[in-house]
Design an enzyme around this catalytic site. Structure first.
Site, PDB file in Angstrom:
ATOM      1  N   HIS A  55       0.858  -1.195   0.000  1.00 54.14           N
ATOM      2  CA  HIS A  55       0.000   0.000   0.000  1.00 54.14           C
ATOM      3  C   HIS A  55       0.884   1.232   0.000  1.00 54.14           C
ATOM      4  O   HIS A  55       2.102   1.132   0.140  1.00 54.14           O
ATOM      5  CB  HIS A  55      -0.992  -0.023   1.164  1.00 54.14           C
ATOM      6  N   HIS A  57       1.377   3.954   1.913  1.00 51.88           N
ATOM      7  CA  HIS A  57       1.868   4.745   3.053  1.00 51.88           C
ATOM      8  C   HIS A  57       3.394   4.872   3.015  1.00 51.88           C
ATOM      9  O   HIS A  57       4.106   3.920   2.677  1.00 51.88           O
ATOM     10  CB  HIS A  57       1.418   4.127   4.376  1.00 51.88           C
ATOM     11  N   ASP A  59       5.708   4.844   5.184  1.00 51.31           N
ATOM     12  CA  ASP A  59       6.559   3.914   5.936  1.00 51.31           C
ATOM     13  C   ASP A  59       6.675   2.553   5.236  1.00 51.31           C
ATOM     14  O   ASP A  59       7.374   1.655   5.731  1.00 51.31           O
ATOM     15  CB  ASP A  59       6.064   3.754   7.389  1.00 51.31           C
ATOM     16  N   HIS A 113      -7.415  -0.928   5.698  1.00 45.96           N
ATOM     17  CA  HIS A 113      -6.396   0.010   6.182  1.00 45.96           C
ATOM     18  C   HIS A 113      -6.264   1.157   5.173  1.00 45.96           C
ATOM     19  O   HIS A 113      -6.313   2.332   5.533  1.00 45.96           O
ATOM     20  CB  HIS A 113      -5.084  -0.743   6.355  1.00 45.96           C
ATOM     21  N   HIS A 170       4.694  -4.457  10.723  1.00 45.76           N
ATOM     22  CA  HIS A 170       5.101  -3.764  11.956  1.00 45.76           C
ATOM     23  C   HIS A 170       5.312  -4.736  13.112  1.00 45.76           C
ATOM     24  O   HIS A 170       4.669  -5.791  13.170  1.00 45.76           O
ATOM     25  CB  HIS A 170       4.031  -2.750  12.401  1.00 45.76           C
TER      26      HIS A 170
HETATM   27 FE    FE Z   1       2.614   0.934   8.173  1.00 44.97          FE
HETATM   28 ZN    ZN Z   2       0.047   1.704   6.509  1.00 45.63          ZN
END
Ligand code: FE
Ligand code: ZN
Length: 256
Positions: A55, A57, A59, A113, A170
């Protein structure tokens, strides 16, 4: 044979590097930054051939530009995020299959998400790269999707073989565990995981990749259709999506 390196990055992200020596294929999943990836590649003498993004994002994609400057690795990501991840070479969606070295990679659309999030399942090696959809003992926050969408996404991943290894985006396991125990304190699988997680974190080691069958037994977000969890939230007889929504809300509000 595929070997996988779990590389800690940023604050609590994981970047995953796969190497298939027989095919000369080296893949990085969700490189939020370039430096730790470059360090592993240099140490091993590997040349990056592919980048997978779950995705958009930062990070998860922040290191892509620098890594591509080194190697021109092919960038592969979700078709549903084609307007949000720059310069993808190939995009895939639900049910698509592609080949990377010895592996058939199956793509799942996993909205919730983000609305275009996807997951990658390496079928022969049984490796699941779930990004910020499914975490060990948790799931991603619902930034762009409904609880029903996320529950649906998680059901797809839950259905994979029990010996699948879960590589998530994560290290949230210890905090997920505190929440899970607060709503499901008698779950024996969860209590067993508590000891494992504490031992690993005490040594500063990653808690991943867990086996999917252990997640199926212990992760409350995969158990929204369990009558005991429904009862905990006063939702006996409600739809699993409604129970899932209650679990997600409780986690958002949890201070543990
Ligand atoms: Fe993330
Ligand atoms: Zn994310």
């Amino acid at each position: 044979m595929v070997e996988v390196h779990v590389v800690p990055a940023l604050t609590d992200n994981y970047i995953h590097i796969l190497h298939d020596a027989a095919h000369g294929v080296t893949v990085v999943v969700d490189p939020g930054e370039a430096a730790p990836v470059r360090a592993v590649l240099a140490e091993r003498g590997w040349r990056l051939t592919h980048i997978l993004a779950t995705h958009h994002h930062g990070d998860h994609i922040g290191g892509i530009t620098n890594l591509r400057a080194d190697s021109h690795a092919m960038l592969i990501g979700p078709r549903a995020e084609i307007d949000r991840i720059p310069e993808m070479d190939a995009t895939y969606g639900e049910g698509d299959l592609f080949t990377l070295g010895s592996q058939t990679v199956r793509v799942f659309d996993t909205p919730g998400h983000t609305r275009g999030h996807c997951a990658f399942f390496f079928e022969e090696a049984r490796l699941l790269f779930s990004g910020d959809t499914l975490f060990s003992l948790g799931c991603g926050r619902l930034f762009e999707g409904t609880p029903a969408q996320m529950w649906d996404s998680l059901l797809k991943l839950r259905a994979l073989p029990g010996d699948t290894r879960l590589y998530c985006g994560h290290e949230y396991t210890a905090s997920n565990l505190r929440f899970a125990l607060s709503i499901d304190p008698e779950n024996a699988a969860l209590k067993a995981r508590a000891e494992e997680v504490a031992a690993l974190r005490a040594k500063g080691l990653p808690t991943i990749p867990p086996r999917l069958l252990d997640e199926q037994a212990a992760n409350p977000f995969l158990r929204a259709d369990d009558p005991g969890l429904a009862a905990h939230f006063g939702l006996a007889g409600a739809s699993p999506a409604a129970v899932f929504a209650a679990i997600r809300k409780a986690k958002d509000d949890f201070r543990g």
